[in-house]
Design a protein around this motif. Sequence first.
Motif, mmCIF file in Angstrom:
data_model
loop_
_atom_site.group_PDB
_atom_site.id
_atom_site.type_symbol
_atom_site.label_atom_id
_atom_site.label_comp_id
_atom_site.label_asym_id
_atom_site.label_seq_id
_atom_site.Cartn_x
_atom_site.Cartn_y
_atom_site.Cartn_z
ATOM 1 N N LEU A 46 15.588 84.973 17.634
ATOM 2 C CA LEU A 46 14.324 85.241 17.715
ATOM 3 C C LEU A 46 13.443 84.659 19.096
ATOM 4 N N THR A 47 13.956 83.679 19.718
ATOM 5 C CA THR A 47 13.469 83.330 20.910
ATOM 6 C C THR A 47 13.792 84.337 21.955
ATOM 7 N N LYS A 48 14.878 84.886 21.784
ATOM 8 C CA LYS A 48 15.264 86.113 22.695
ATOM 9 C C LYS A 48 14.203 87.424 22.716
ATOM 10 N N VAL A 49 13.897 87.526 21.255
ATOM 11 C CA VAL A 49 12.958 88.661 20.943
ATOM 12 C C VAL A 49 11.699 88.400 21.532
ATOM 13 N N LYS A 50 11.269 87.122 21.577
ATOM 14 C CA LYS A 50 9.976 87.067 21.975
ATOM 15 C C LYS A 50 9.960 86.734 23.485
ATOM 16 N N GLN A 51 11.112 86.443 24.309
ATOM 17 C CA GLN A 51 11.152 86.618 25.605
ATOM 18 C C GLN A 51 11.316 88.126 25.991
ATOM 19 N N GLU A 52 11.998 88.888 25.107
ATOM 20 C CA GLU A 52 12.070 90.323 25.558
ATOM 21 C C GLU A 52 10.591 90.951 25.517
ATOM 22 N N ILE A 53 9.666 90.837 24.330
ATOM 23 C CA ILE A 53 8.422 91.025 24.254
ATOM 24 C C ILE A 53 7.594 90.874 25.510
ATOM 25 N N ASP A 54 7.762 89.578 25.879
ATOM 26 C CA ASP A 54 6.924 89.122 27.063
ATOM 27 C C ASP A 54 7.103 89.819 28.156
ATOM 28 N N SER A 76 -2.399 104.319 21.667
ATOM 29 C CA SER A 76 -2.004 103.263 22.739
ATOM 30 C C SER A 76 -2.082 101.786 22.236
ATOM 31 N N ILE A 77 -1.129 101.890 21.242
ATOM 32 C CA ILE A 77 -0.905 100.468 20.500
ATOM 33 C C ILE A 77 -0.458 99.481 21.217
ATOM 34 N N ASP A 78 -0.855 98.264 21.385
ATOM 35 C CA ASP A 78 -0.361 97.044 22.090
ATOM 36 C C ASP A 78 -0.127 96.130 21.117
ATOM 37 N N PHE A 79 1.180 95.655 21.118
ATOM 38 C CA PHE A 79 1.645 94.472 20.144
ATOM 39 C C PHE A 79 1.950 92.980 20.942
ATOM 40 N N LYS A 80 1.634 92.055 20.356
ATOM 41 C CA LYS A 80 1.903 90.754 20.955
ATOM 42 C C LYS A 80 2.217 89.629 19.789
ATOM 43 N N LEU A 81 3.448 89.122 20.303
ATOM 44 C CA LEU A 81 4.039 87.993 19.466
ATOM 45 C C LEU A 81 3.521 86.690 20.341
ATOM 46 N N TYR A 82 2.876 85.946 19.595
ATOM 47 C CA TYR A 82 2.449 84.551 20.465
ATOM 48 C C TYR A 82 3.318 83.374 20.245
ATOM 49 N N THR A 83 4.079 83.370 19.108
ATOM 50 C CA THR A 83 4.765 82.284 19.173
ATOM 51 C C THR A 83 6.275 82.530 18.548
ATOM 52 N N VAL A 84 7.438 81.717 18.699
ATOM 53 C CA VAL A 84 8.495 82.033 18.218
ATOM 54 C C VAL A 84 8.661 81.637 16.704
ATOM 55 N N PRO A 85 8.716 82.479 15.736
ATOM 56 C CA PRO A 85 8.588 82.149 14.418
ATOM 57 C C PRO A 85 9.616 81.109 13.903
ATOM 58 N N ARG A 86 9.393 80.130 13.184
ATOM 59 C CA ARG A 86 10.329 79.314 12.565
ATOM 60 C C ARG A 86 11.117 79.696 11.606
ATOM 61 N N SER A 87 12.498 79.691 11.553
ATOM 62 C CA SER A 87 13.261 80.373 10.859
ATOM 63 C C SER A 87 14.342 79.361 10.031
ATOM 64 N N LYS A 88 14.425 79.666 8.759
ATOM 65 C CA LYS A 88 15.097 78.876 7.979
ATOM 66 C C LYS A 88 15.916 79.588 6.987
ATOM 67 N N PHE A 89 17.372 79.233 6.717
ATOM 68 C CA PHE A 89 18.027 79.824 5.571
ATOM 69 C C PHE A 89 18.341 78.945 4.766
ATOM 70 N N SER A 90 18.609 79.237 3.446
ATOM 71 C CA SER A 90 18.905 78.452 2.411
ATOM 72 C C SER A 90 19.847 79.503 1.315
ATOM 73 N N PHE A 91 20.683 78.728 0.698
ATOM 74 C CA PHE A 91 21.610 79.652 -0.174
ATOM 75 C C PHE A 91 21.530 79.373 -1.537
ATOM 76 N N LEU A 92 21.702 80.385 -2.290
ATOM 77 C CA LEU A 92 21.670 80.049 -3.903
ATOM 78 C C LEU A 92 23.044 80.542 -4.421
ATOM 79 N N PRO A 93 23.730 79.611 -5.372
ATOM 80 C CA PRO A 93 24.890 79.991 -5.605
ATOM 81 C C PRO A 93 24.795 81.037 -6.578
#
Length: 506
Positions: A46-54, A76-93
Amino acid sequence: MFPKAITLVWFILCSIAARSSANRENPGATYRVTDAAFNVVSEALLTKVKQEIDTNPFVIPDQRATDSSSSYAITSIDFKLYTVPRSKFSFLPLDEVIWSLKDIDLSFSGDWSYVDHLRFIRLRDKGWGNISISGLSVDMKVRLGRNDSDKLTLAMTGCSALVEKVSLKVEGAFYHVIYKLLLKLGFLKGKLKRKIRFTVCDLAEKTIKKFSDEYLATMPTKYPVFSAIGYGPNDLVFDYGLKTGPIVTKDYVQMSHNAGFLWLGDPADSLLEAPKISLPPSKSMLSVAATDYPFDTLFDAIMRSNYSSIYLTQETFPDRSGSPLETTCERQLVCFGAFVPEIAERFPNRSMTMLIELTARPDLTIKENSFTITSAQRISFNITEPSGTGEPVLSLESSMSVTVTAHITNNTLFGKLISVRLVFGSASSPSIEKTAEFLKSLNQMTEDNLAFLVPLVNELFAGGFEIPTTYERIGLRVANSLLAFIPGNVILNADFDLYLPPKPKT
């Protein structure tokens, strides 16, 4: 953009998928990935995605729609991502993984136009608009499975999205006043939030389904070995399919793989039985265990083909050094004739060929802190005739064992030869009368040379081999690698952390 991020994360973390034979009980390799590994890898991507968009603005295609009474276009659509989203994985058995993305701040802006026909009245408007979304959170529940083709499958089983704030700006001619009034009354923002929540989950579900159906379902399950090295046919393959469905616990996802070699067309029951695999508990983010099954199946396939022998001629060796396959030593210090003077006297100044044939499948034995490879082979020497045929002059039956230990320290792989043993058990030659004395002398000479060679090899490779640990393209670094041997299994443990390239000096 986020569909692409979803695809990247699942590709890196879950496409370790592999294939197997239904007739074998045990896999050849097992992988275990913790939630911490998922979190670090997703953060890096996600950090790389943000850097690539910038760096390279993300291009969104123009959106157009038309029905019987109206049409609209957003260009002429312009897209901006202002922050790196916080990501979290959790597992269910229950074979399910929850991926949560929080604090997503983004905006879309572009030119719009609208045409509507209300009976005899034609309304049209155009202008510019911007929608900013703050505090978007998404929880995606994905089930991991295995289909009848032993491939990894992904299916979304649940999704929820929340939006903290939506800001809308619209500039136009006729509708501008109406939009401002709706915004003040609060009608439009509530509807937008509901639409965003639905659109995000719908887009996530479609993206995961597309990735599962179009990538995972079509991913080959057998990889041609020789084509990877640019040599030989494509019918020897490495079978890397899932042996069983993914196992999900609250701490990790575990997948077991066939990890064996075979020839295309081999029946499934021709594969060897894999030994029991053992993957001890570990605090590492990634743990891998493998048995001797990949090694055994490779040489089992080789023994059932014409690749189980090596044929050497005088042309095999660099001309400047002189070939050791000569009965008389002229340009070189060592040649065949120096070791077997009886043949040198009978066939002076002649060239030879050498054929090494495996007489039994080599065996790999994994022991505590080391492994041993044993093999048996026949070595045949022929005198080369002008006609191209050869006269057999010597045939040797031999057995060989090599014991090696290895470990990883500071991201460097170190290996050490513990012992190398080569024993000639029998000899057949029309030129040698006292074969017992010849074998005794040959074995003693071999033992003396190996005693000199082993420490020389260990000294030559004492510096080890540096392992690539930094993957700048995805912003990831491998750390704390540990290689271990336990009876029957090779264990590799590793952690991951973010790689931040040094800033250029100003």
